[in-house]
Design a protein around this motif. Structure first.
Motif, mmCIF file in Angstrom:
data_model
loop_
_atom_site.group_PDB
_atom_site.id
_atom_site.type_symbol
_atom_site.label_atom_id
_atom_site.label_comp_id
_atom_site.label_asym_id
_atom_site.label_seq_id
_atom_site.Cartn_x
_atom_site.Cartn_y
_atom_site.Cartn_z
ATOM 1 N N SER A 433 0.854 -1.191 0.000
ATOM 2 C CA SER A 433 0.000 0.000 0.000
ATOM 3 C C SER A 433 0.885 1.233 0.000
ATOM 4 C CB SER A 433 -0.912 0.015 1.225
ATOM 5 O OG SER A 433 -1.725 1.179 1.248
ATOM 6 N N THR A 434 0.468 2.264 -0.733
ATOM 7 C CA THR A 434 1.178 3.543 -0.702
ATOM 8 C C THR A 434 0.171 4.683 -0.571
ATOM 9 O OG1 THR A 434 1.176 3.733 -3.115
ATOM 10 C CG2 THR A 434 3.116 2.705 -2.084
ATOM 11 N N TYR A 435 0.669 5.808 -0.084
ATOM 12 C CA TYR A 435 -0.173 6.978 0.176
ATOM 13 C C TYR A 435 0.671 8.215 -0.073
ATOM 14 C CZ TYR A 435 -2.477 10.520 3.188
ATOM 15 O OH TYR A 435 -3.056 11.654 3.681
ATOM 16 N N HIS A 436 0.088 9.225 -0.704
ATOM 17 C CA HIS A 436 0.788 10.498 -0.910
ATOM 18 C C HIS A 436 -0.250 11.603 -0.950
ATOM 19 C CE1 HIS A 436 3.393 13.271 -3.694
ATOM 20 N NE2 HIS A 436 3.215 13.779 -2.488
ATOM 21 N N ARG A 437 -0.085 12.566 -0.052
ATOM 22 C CA ARG A 437 -0.985 13.715 -0.053
ATOM 23 C C ARG A 437 -0.175 14.971 0.266
ATOM 24 N NH1 ARG A 437 -6.455 14.550 3.665
ATOM 25 N NH2 ARG A 437 -7.017 16.613 2.847
ATOM 26 N N ARG A 438 -0.442 16.026 -0.476
ATOM 27 C CA ARG A 438 0.250 17.304 -0.279
ATOM 28 C C ARG A 438 -0.669 18.279 0.445
ATOM 29 N NH1 ARG A 438 0.588 22.382 -2.650
ATOM 30 N NH2 ARG A 438 2.686 23.314 -2.724
ATOM 31 N N PHE A 439 -0.140 18.930 1.474
ATOM 32 C CA PHE A 439 -0.883 19.932 2.233
ATOM 33 C C PHE A 439 -0.234 21.285 1.977
ATOM 34 C CE2 PHE A 439 -1.466 15.875 4.204
ATOM 35 C CZ PHE A 439 -2.829 15.823 4.419
ATOM 36 N N ASP A 440 -0.986 22.176 1.332
ATOM 37 C CA ASP A 440 -0.405 23.451 0.906
ATOM 38 C C ASP A 440 0.172 24.227 2.088
ATOM 39 O OD1 ASP A 440 -0.137 25.567 -1.313
ATOM 40 O OD2 ASP A 440 -1.159 26.657 0.280
ATOM 41 N N HIS A 441 -0.624 24.410 3.127
ATOM 42 C CA HIS A 441 -0.144 25.057 4.347
ATOM 43 C C HIS A 441 0.321 23.958 5.304
ATOM 44 C CE1 HIS A 441 -2.000 28.639 2.750
ATOM 45 N NE2 HIS A 441 -1.705 29.346 3.834
ATOM 46 N N GLY A 442 1.622 23.729 5.382
ATOM 47 C CA GLY A 442 2.161 22.687 6.256
ATOM 48 C C GLY A 442 2.747 23.255 7.533
ATOM 49 N N TYR A 443 3.739 24.138 7.409
ATOM 50 C CA TYR A 443 4.388 24.755 8.561
ATOM 51 C C TYR A 443 4.311 26.280 8.439
ATOM 52 C CZ TYR A 443 6.669 20.593 10.535
ATOM 53 O OH TYR A 443 6.926 19.391 11.144
ATOM 54 N N PRO A 444 3.819 26.977 9.463
ATOM 55 C CA PRO A 444 3.895 28.443 9.475
ATOM 56 C C PRO A 444 5.328 28.850 9.837
ATOM 57 C CG PRO A 444 2.853 27.652 11.488
ATOM 58 C CD PRO A 444 3.159 26.429 10.658
ATOM 59 N N THR A 445 6.024 29.492 8.927
ATOM 60 C CA THR A 445 7.447 29.770 9.106
ATOM 61 C C THR A 445 7.671 30.896 10.107
ATOM 62 O OG1 THR A 445 7.757 29.183 6.783
ATOM 63 C CG2 THR A 445 9.587 30.294 7.884
ATOM 64 N N PRO A 446 8.501 30.669 11.138
ATOM 65 C CA PRO A 446 8.874 31.772 12.048
ATOM 66 C C PRO A 446 9.936 32.650 11.371
ATOM 67 C CG PRO A 446 9.149 29.615 13.108
ATOM 68 C CD PRO A 446 9.041 29.393 11.622
ATOM 69 N N SER A 447 9.542 33.333 10.337
ATOM 70 C CA SER A 447 10.474 34.140 9.552
ATOM 71 C C SER A 447 10.854 35.400 10.319
ATOM 72 C CB SER A 447 9.835 34.518 8.216
ATOM 73 O OG SER A 447 8.699 35.338 8.431
#
Length: 538
Positions: A433-447
């Motif tokens: 079994s394989t799975y792949h999903r992209r989440f546009d907002h993943g980490y809020p960058t502490p810029s």
């Protein structure tokens, strides 16, 4: 300016256009005291608190069909579960504990684990945290790390300035050896941005500062340091993954006050007139709004050009979650490992979680018959005839930005090869079994730019009676765990209803402090006041 991942956003129709039929005529009009947008941990925290308070009318809406947001769980067709990234339950708040224990009250609802975590470096498994366990490295790397730590300690002793960015913090706290071997490459893989472009105020309890004396002693004696950090012990739900927690919490709320899917999707926020239009045409009038969608998406829904321009100073990375289900007994080399860190470039992922170790129900039972899709080396199996298990699984995370692009089409293939490269999988292991999903907002960058934006953006929204809270609602990663996120919603409601101070949003160092292990809403505020905090604590 960083140029990280960002949505391509279309023009938002005006409120009048929506009502006149550009996107469907209004079919219903609802009025509430408090509207909550988003049913992730923050929105559910707000709804939970509103449901406890006898008074304000309220409604919670979410564009997803099920609650959970970025703490939800997917299930593959073969029956493998994968969370939206690596989530575990550890808490800074008694209130949070009580709420999830109410939702999942039985002993067999949970598994409790001692964290077993390593860093993969130089083909070795170095116990986490890396900087406290350099005794496991080759001698030349031990020397390099200790020399760097000594130089850093001497520099810190004479310096009269604070580090200006994350890079300076790393060098000041850990030195060049640890920076080169682990901190720089690992954090680039996580954040998808060089460390010199990040601030360091967010760190708190998330990064362990090494004790040079203890590290040196451990090197000489060949010892490792003990577990560190608030998640050294953690809980995980027995069934349904992390998302099962939030489905259970949502079930404790009145169904009549929740709307999901198309019936909960926000198309327009008219902040001036305090109205929201949903995708199905429903108009919701509100007095106060608790927003938990990403704040950059919120201001686009508002159509406020000034706030849209301001929000462009916030940056984030996207996250790819990869899942691999394998047939066979869990190998000895994997053992009871929980999650593992990968700073080197022999694999695209920065973290791997042995997800099958969290619960025996995170994968199909052994008598389930599944076909082999491929071997780990990419070759075809000798037979695709379905056969029984047992099964185990690995969940991987890969970050992406314009400064760290990802070959999305081949990412699954590259991750499986990375598992072979790092000896997580053998070339002949059977993948079912394989799975792949992209989440546009993943980490809020502490810029470096973050605080300059948030100190203007969040008050401007609150001036319009909008409390924007949550992992991306308030954009502060240091209070972005599940317990923090839940309490951001709870405390926003308490601020709305009775003016109570929002400790989690405004004082992250305090809520993360180890001196204050259990907090209730009032007890925590009183403790804060006694420690010299603001004098307007309720």
């Amino acid at each position: 300016m960083l140029n990280l991942a960002r949505n391509t956003l279309k023009r938002v129709p005006s409120f009048q256009e929506l009502l006149q039929g550009t996107m469907g005529s209004a079919k219903e009009e609802v009025s509430v005291d408090v509207l909550v947008i988003g049913a992730g941990p923050t929105g559910l925290g707000a709804a939970k608190r509103l449901n406890q308070i006898d008074g304000p009318s309220w409604l919670i809406v979410d564009s997803n069909e099920t609650p959970g947001g970025l703490a939800s769980t997917d299930v593959t067709p073969e029956g493998f579960l994968y969370d939206v990234g690596g989530h575990v339950i550890f808490s800074h708040y008694k209130y949070f504990d009580d709420c999830i224990d109410e939702a999942l009250p039985n002993d067999d609802d949970w598994y409790t684990h001692q964290r077993i975590s390593y860093v993969r470096c130089k083909s070795l498994w170095v116990p986490y945290p890396f900087q406290n366990n350099i005794s496991m490295l080759p001698k030349e790397d031990q020397v390099k790390c200790i020399e760097g730590m000594i130089d850093a300690a001497m520099e810190a002793r004479v310096s009269n300035t604070k580090p200006k960015n994350f890079e300076e913090w790393i060098m000041r706290m850990m030195g060049s050896g640890v920076a080169e071997l682990f901190m720089r490459p690992y954090n680039y893989k996580v954040w998808a941005v060089p460390v010199e472009k990040m601030q360091c105020q967010w760190l708190g309890e998330r990064v362990a500062a090494p004790d040079v004396k203890k590290v040196t002693t451990n090197v000489i004696l060949g010892k490792t340091a003990g577990n560190w950090g608030p998640n050294a012990t953690f809980r995980f739900p027995a069934r349904d993954g992390t998302g099962g927690i939030w489905k259970a919490v949502a079930k404790t709320l009145p169904k009549s006050k929740t709307r999901f899917g198309d019936h909960g999707t926000v198309n327009k926020v008219d902040a001036d007139n305090k109205r929201v239009v949903l995708k199905d045409g429903t108009v919701i009038n509100y007095n106060k709004l608790v927003n938990t969608m990403a704040v950059d998406a919120l201001v686009e829904c508002m159509g406020d050009k000034q706030l849209i321009d301001l929000s462009k100073g916030l940056f984030y990375s996207s996250t790819h979650v990869i899942g691999v289900g394998i047939r066979g007994e869990r190998p000895e080399r994997i053992g009871d490992k929980c999650w593992l860190y990968f700073p080197e470039d022999d694999c695209p992922f920065y973290r791997a979680t042995i997800f099958s170790n969290y619960s025996p129900y995170n994968q199909p039972q052994a008598d389930e018959k599944l076909a082999t899709m491929q071997l780990a080396n990419g070759s075809k199996p000798s037979s695709t005839q379905p056969k029984e298990g047992p099964y185990w699984s690995i969940m991987l995370e890969v970050s992406e930005s314009s400064m760290k692009p990802v070959d999305g089409k081949n990412l699954l293939r590259d991750c499986i090869q990375g598992l072979v490269n790092t000896e997580m999988l053998k070339p002949t292991d059977e993948i079912v079994s394989t799975y792949h999903r992209r989440f546009d907002h993943g980490y809020p960058t502490p810029s470096l730019e973050r605080e300059g934006v948030l100190t203007k953006l969040l008050p401007a929204l609150q001036g319009k009676d909008i409390w924007s809270r949550g992992r991306f609602g308030s954009w502060r990663y240091e209070v972005g765990n599940q317990d923090h996120s839940f309490m951001l919603g709870v405390e926003a409601v308490d601020n709305i209803v009775n003016g109570a101070v929002e400790l989690t949003l405004n004082y992250p160092d305090f809520v993360n402090g180890r001196h204050n292990g259990e907090r209730r809403l009032v007890d925590g505020a009183q403790a804060f006041a006694k420690k010299g905090g603001r004098d307007d604590v309720a």
